[in-house]
Design an enzyme around this catalytic site. Structure first.
Site, PDB file in Angstrom:
ATOM      1  N   ARG A 282      34.550  33.138  43.842  1.00 39.99           N
ATOM      2  CA  ARG A 282      35.346  34.096  43.064  1.00 39.99           C
ATOM      3  C   ARG A 282      34.433  34.888  42.146  1.00 39.99           C
ATOM      4  O   ARG A 282      33.593  34.326  41.449  1.00 39.99           O
ATOM      5  CB  ARG A 282      36.401  33.375  42.209  1.00 39.99           C
ATOM      6  CG  ARG A 282      37.289  34.342  41.426  1.00 39.99           C
ATOM      7  CD  ARG A 282      38.341  33.609  40.595  1.00 39.99           C
ATOM      8  NE  ARG A 282      39.193  34.530  39.871  1.00 39.99           N
ATOM      9  CZ  ARG A 282      38.909  35.040  38.669  1.00 39.99           C
ATOM     10  NH1 ARG A 282      37.776  34.709  38.075  1.00 39.99           N
ATOM     11  NH2 ARG A 282      39.753  35.869  38.077  1.00 39.99           N
ATOM     12  N   ASN A 283      34.585  36.185  42.183  1.00 43.43           N
ATOM     13  CA  ASN A 283      33.881  37.063  41.264  1.00 43.43           C
ATOM     14  C   ASN A 283      34.417  36.795  39.850  1.00 43.43           C
ATOM     15  O   ASN A 283      35.605  36.955  39.598  1.00 43.43           O
ATOM     16  CB  ASN A 283      34.143  38.515  41.698  1.00 43.43           C
ATOM     17  CG  ASN A 283      33.766  39.527  40.641  1.00 43.43           C
ATOM     18  OD1 ASN A 283      33.169  39.195  39.627  1.00 43.43           O
ATOM     19  ND2 ASN A 283      34.128  40.768  40.870  1.00 43.43           N
ATOM     20  N   PRO A 284      33.574  36.380  38.906  1.00 39.44           N
ATOM     21  CA  PRO A 284      34.084  35.988  37.582  1.00 39.44           C
ATOM     22  C   PRO A 284      34.748  37.121  36.812  1.00 39.44           C
ATOM     23  O   PRO A 284      35.505  36.879  35.884  1.00 39.44           O
ATOM     24  CB  PRO A 284      32.830  35.487  36.847  1.00 39.44           C
ATOM     25  CG  PRO A 284      31.692  36.119  37.557  1.00 39.44           C
ATOM     26  CD  PRO A 284      32.108  36.233  38.995  1.00 39.44           C
TER      27      PRO A 284
ATOM     28  N   ASN B  69      37.648  41.411  39.445  1.00 42.42           N
ATOM     29  CA  ASN B  69      37.957  42.718  40.012  1.00 42.42           C
ATOM     30  C   ASN B  69      37.784  42.681  41.532  1.00 42.42           C
ATOM     31  O   ASN B  69      37.651  41.609  42.130  1.00 42.42           O
ATOM     32  CB  ASN B  69      37.089  43.810  39.372  1.00 42.42           C
ATOM     33  CG  ASN B  69      35.589  43.517  39.497  1.00 42.42           C
ATOM     34  OD1 ASN B  69      35.152  42.842  40.429  1.00 42.42           O
ATOM     35  ND2 ASN B  69      34.806  44.012  38.545  1.00 42.42           N
TER      36      ASN B  69
END
Length: 433
Positions: free
Chosen positions: A8-10, A13
């Site tokens: 997951r992109n922290p 977006n």
């Protein structure tokens, strides 16, 4: 079988992996629908994606393991017997020339950094050595939002010291404590990252945590959190605000009050000559007296500011007449003599200035105890860009401190450190002073 990892992109977006097994990539056509459902697979632009593990190894070279905060457990996890961390959290700041002392390499200023005491009572349940697990996390605030102004993350870290019962009587710890004590634990390094975190095993006892930047005079805000498996007690190791005894080293330079004293009679004659027929002096007349009598501590022939003289009158003027009678004038000069003695004691090179890092000690010698929050405010108000304080500014600093403590104490009903004012009462008292 293909080893996969869910990512997951922290930032949350739509920036995601776009290689093999990215959202809607051709590779997913060969995966049965029931397996996709088991994975909870979605192709939303939500920052979550899957990667083949080999691609993960090819694209990343460092993994950081986070210790989850106490509120991270779900009810189901808590019901299953998982233990929550005990957490204490404080917010603080480093202010240049006041509480930004730098790391232990800068011994003379290091002790000015904020200090925190943590008490560990019970060892971990499953620890055979009788020690306590402690995680210290130091995070700097609001730096990323200031990058567009060229402000990168500060280089931060912390040190931990053991405290004896006798040490616990001192708030805060001073220069000699750090000169003769070694730390029992510290952050792995000082680094310019948003947060630095480290895990320790410590015996039960009292410990002092000192968060700092690497270099002195680097300003910033921070949050410090301490996690432990068992209950802990944490507090700021700082002074309470109020009066204290005047430094014994200063007392010999303060003239004692005497009823029959030639010097007092000379002072009365001086007062009469300036006060005139009303036998009172206003701030302009006070300024004439001070400019003449205290010229030895002013730099380059400078004189007292109008604001300083008005504030001194307001400090002693209980009936708010704007003038001082002789007794009020005499009391004021006694206070000024004390502040002058303190200033000259700390102005060791006779430059007409003191270092702003000396402000806590100087005010303490004058009989005032202040905590870091108040010192930060005074430092910003009265310190020059070079980190110096002139006598005029030190006098103002002392006047304001004494005045506001006295205003508060007039309304303090007990020792609870609270007082009640209406809005107009508070504005009336503080606006005049």
């Amino acid at each position: 079988k293909i080893p996969m990892i869910r990512m997951r992109n922290p930032w949350g977006n739509d920036a995601e992996w776009n290689g093999p097994f990215s959202d809607n990539s051709a590779e997913w056509r060969y995966i049965p629908e029931h397996q996709k459902e088991e994975l909870g697979l979605t192709f939303d632009a939500d920052g979550e994606f899957w990667m083949p593990f080999q691609e993960f190894l090819n694209n990343f070279d460092r993994v950081e393991i986070c210790n989850l905060s106490p509120d991270s457990l779900t009810e189901e996890q808590e019901d299953s017997g998982k233990r929550k961390w005990e957490m204490k959290m404080f917010e603080g700041e480093w202010t240049a020339n006041v509480t930004a002392g730098g790391c232990r390499n800068f011994l003379e200023t290091f002790w000015h950094n904020p200090q925190y005491v943590i008490t560990l009572t019970d060892p971990d349940e499953d620890d055979d050595d009788g020690k306590c697990t402690v995680i210290v996390a130091l995070m700097q605030k609001n730096r990323r939002s200031k990058r567009n102004r060229g402000m990168e993350c500060l280089t931060i870290g912390f040190a931990i010291y053991h405290l004896t019962d006798r040490d616990m009587e001192t708030r805060p710890q001073g220069l000699n404590f750090f000169k003769y004590r070694a730390s029992v634990a510290r952050s792995p390094h000082f680094i310019n990252t948003r947060e630095i975190c480290a895990r320790f095993k410590l015996p039960p006892g009292n410990y002092l945590i000192v968060p700092s930047t690497f270099d002195p005079n680097e300003e910033g805000e921070y949050i410090i959190r301490v996690f432990s498996e068992t209950a802990n007690v944490m507090d700021e190791n700082d002074d309470s605000v109020g009066y204290c005894d005047v430094d014994d080293r200063i007392k010999p330079n303060i003239p004692p009050p005497r009823e029959e004293d030639p010097q007092r009679e000379n002072l009365r004659r001086l007062f009469k000559s300036i006060a005139g027929s009303d036998m009172e002096v206003d701030w302009m007349e006070l300024k004439r007296i001070l400019d003449h009598s205290l010229r030895d501590v002013m730099i380059d022939g400078n004189t007292f500011s109008k604001d300083a003289c008005r504030s001194m009158v307001a400090m002693m003027d209980k009936d708010q007449s704007g003038n001082l009678g002789f007794d009020e004038f005499e009391s004021l000069l006694t206070d000024i003599a004390k502040w002058k003695a303190v200033f000259k004691f700390y102005d060791r090179n006779h430059s007409g200035e003191i270092e702003s890092f000396q402000l806590r000690d100087a005010l303490n010698s004058a009989g005032y105890r202040l905590n870091n929050r108040v010192l930060n405010a005074l430092g910003r108000r009265y310190t020059s860009r070079e980190g110096k304080i002139t006598f005029d500014d030190f006098l103002m600093c002392s006047v304001k401190t004494k005045t506001y403590i006295d205003i508060f104490r007039e309304r303090q009903s007990d020792e609870s450190n609270h007082a009640t004012f209406s809005m107009d009462e508070w504005l009336e008292r503080t606006a005049y002073s």
